[in-house]
Design an enzyme around this catalytic site. Structure first.
Site, PDB file in Angstrom:
ATOM      1  N   ASN A 214      32.330   8.902 -31.348  1.00  0.00           N
ATOM      2  CA  ASN A 214      33.016   8.785 -32.631  1.00  0.00           C
ATOM      3  C   ASN A 214      33.938   9.959 -32.933  1.00  0.00           C
ATOM      4  O   ASN A 214      34.489  10.040 -34.027  1.00  0.00           O
ATOM      5  CB  ASN A 214      31.996   8.649 -33.772  1.00  0.00           C
ATOM      6  CG  ASN A 214      31.151   9.902 -33.957  1.00  0.00           C
ATOM      7  OD1 ASN A 214      31.212  10.822 -33.163  1.00  0.00           O
ATOM      8  ND2 ASN A 214      30.356   9.919 -35.017  1.00  0.00           N
ATOM      9  N   LYS A 215      34.125  10.862 -31.985  1.00  0.00           N
ATOM     10  CA  LYS A 215      34.968  12.034 -32.239  1.00  0.00           C
ATOM     11  C   LYS A 215      36.437  11.716 -31.976  1.00  0.00           C
ATOM     12  O   LYS A 215      36.790  10.668 -31.420  1.00  0.00           O
ATOM     13  CB  LYS A 215      34.510  13.208 -31.364  1.00  0.00           C
ATOM     14  CG  LYS A 215      33.119  13.711 -31.710  1.00  0.00           C
ATOM     15  CD  LYS A 215      33.024  14.191 -33.147  1.00  0.00           C
ATOM     16  CE  LYS A 215      31.717  14.904 -33.450  1.00  0.00           C
ATOM     17  NZ  LYS A 215      30.535  14.022 -33.422  1.00  0.00           N
ATOM     18  N   ILE A 216      37.307  12.672 -32.346  1.00  0.00           N
ATOM     19  CA  ILE A 216      38.747  12.452 -32.219  1.00  0.00           C
ATOM     20  C   ILE A 216      39.149  12.273 -30.758  1.00  0.00           C
ATOM     21  O   ILE A 216      40.105  11.572 -30.428  1.00  0.00           O
ATOM     22  CB  ILE A 216      39.522  13.614 -32.869  1.00  0.00           C
ATOM     23  CG1 ILE A 216      41.013  13.276 -32.968  1.00  0.00           C
ATOM     24  CG2 ILE A 216      39.284  14.930 -32.146  1.00  0.00           C
ATOM     25  CD1 ILE A 216      41.790  14.241 -33.842  1.00  0.00           C
TER      26      ILE A 216
END
Length: 383
Positions: A214-216
């Site tokens: 879910n990170k950039i």
């Protein structure tokens, strides 16, 4: 019509109909090509060209001299604290408003978290709160900084750059230097964020990023330590590879260590994702500007913007409601309409596992935890 219709309509106008996830990854570059190349090479585990390349590129992007790739951010934090000198029985200053990984990483070493309050503009550790705590609740004895109430040594400080907003890290760094505390930055959420032109994670002894799904930028699962200290970098890499002494065929190990090296497969994904990071950051800032404009005249809530002297990656956009009851009602309403929203984390000091930990007064932490809601923030992939 729902009292939150304007927020729902704003999200829908950007993401369209159907289920809207909070932050889905976007794979529209060379991910498949590099993964296939990695598989064809047969180097799919912890040795391979992509691990080395990913480390080199992250170091270059952040401005750090060294980078060490690991399997996730949580164990990266643990490893960073170990090489920085945190020991069993120590106290480590951190914030209660955080994902549980921060406190867990401290506990894995046999140390204990001591929770401080946050700043309302950055959601990160309050520099003034840290200064007050150090001045009034600690003392130096026999070369160690001691917590007066417990008699325990304080060896580390782990602030977090919450949601990609940089905390007042330069002031925190100066305080840590003044009091002789190791500074490890939890930069898990802040790849692409800057404080006064310098990348987060590069102010302390070590910074740690996360590349969870879910990170950039995602490697599926993974993390990265960055540092300017060659000794710490070498020790971190050594401990992350079972402390195996270099040899062509013998298996000799000189410390009790870990198997934490990022697999080449994950690194291949990371290299492909990193090529797109500038575009991801551009698109996320456009979305933040869109939300801010849409909510500029709203009543009952406000959009969270980057503090002065910072450049946020806007990993997760957030709104702060005036009343906690409104935040809870919006969470129920939006999720019922297939728009994934979430609150901040339950503060660590309110969890049973950390309820008895040392802490200062935490009014801002408790207020923000009950009123802040994250909105969908993922980059839209090209068709």
């Amino acid at each position: 019509m729902s009292e939150f219709a304007s927020i729902i309509e704003t999200v829908r106008s950007h993401y369209g109909d159907g289920f809207v996830p909070l932050h889905a990854p976007c794979f529209q570059g060379e991910e498949k090509t590099k993964l296939i190349d990695c598989i064809d090479s047969t180097f799919v585990s912890s040795v391979g060209k992509y691990v080395d390349e990913f480390e080199r590129q992250i170091a270059q992007f952040t401005g750090a001299k060294y980078a060490v790739a690991v399997v996730n951010g949580t164990l990266g934090l643990m490893l960073a604290m170990r090489v920085a000198g945190i020991q069993s029985g120590d106290l480590v200053l951190t914030q209660s408003l955080s994902f549980v990984a921060t406190a867990n990483a401290i506990s894995m070493l046999g140390a204990e978290p001591l929770f401080l309050d946050v700043d309302s503009s950055s959601l990160g550790m309050s520099a003034s709160g840290l200064e007050d705590f150090l001045a009034t609740q600690t003392e130096h004895k026999n070369g160690h900084l001691i917590h007066k109430a417990s008699g325990k040594p304080i060896r580390g400080c782990v602030p977090m750059h919450t949601l990609g907003f940089a905390c007042e890290i330069d002031a925190i760094a100066m305080l840590c230097q003044k009091y002789g505390i190791a500074l490890i930055e939890d930069a898990a959420e802040s790849l692409g964020s800057f404080y006064k032109g310098k990348h987060t994670g590069t102010f302390g002894e070590i910074g740690v990023f996360s590349f969870n799904g879910n990170k950039i930028l995602t490697t599926g699962g993974g993390g990265m330590l960055v540092t300017d200290n060659e000794r710490l970098a070498k020790e971190a890499k050594h401990l992350s590879t079972t402390a195996k002494k270099p040899h062509a065929w013998l298996f000799e190990h000189d410390e009790i260590a870990y198997n934490l090296r990022m697999p080449n497969l994950n690194a291949a994904l990371g290299v492909a994702q990193l090529q797109q990071l500038p575009e991801f950051l551009k698109e996320k800032r456009k979305l933040a500007d869109f939300y801010q404009g849409a909510f500029s005249d709203s009543r009952g809530f406000g959009f969270l913007v980057e503090p002065d002297n910072t450049q946020a990656n806007y990993w997760l956009n957030a709104i702060t409601f005036d009343q906690s009851e409104s935040a809870q009602a919006f969470l129920a309403d939006s999720n019922a309409q297939d728009i994934q929203t979430r609150p901040l984390w339950t503060p660590m000091h309110q969890l049973d596992i950390y309820r008895h930990s040392f802490k200062t007064d935490l009014p801002i932490t408790e207020s923000l935890a009950s009123r802040v809601v994250n909105l969908p923030s993922g980059v839209l992939c090209r068709e």
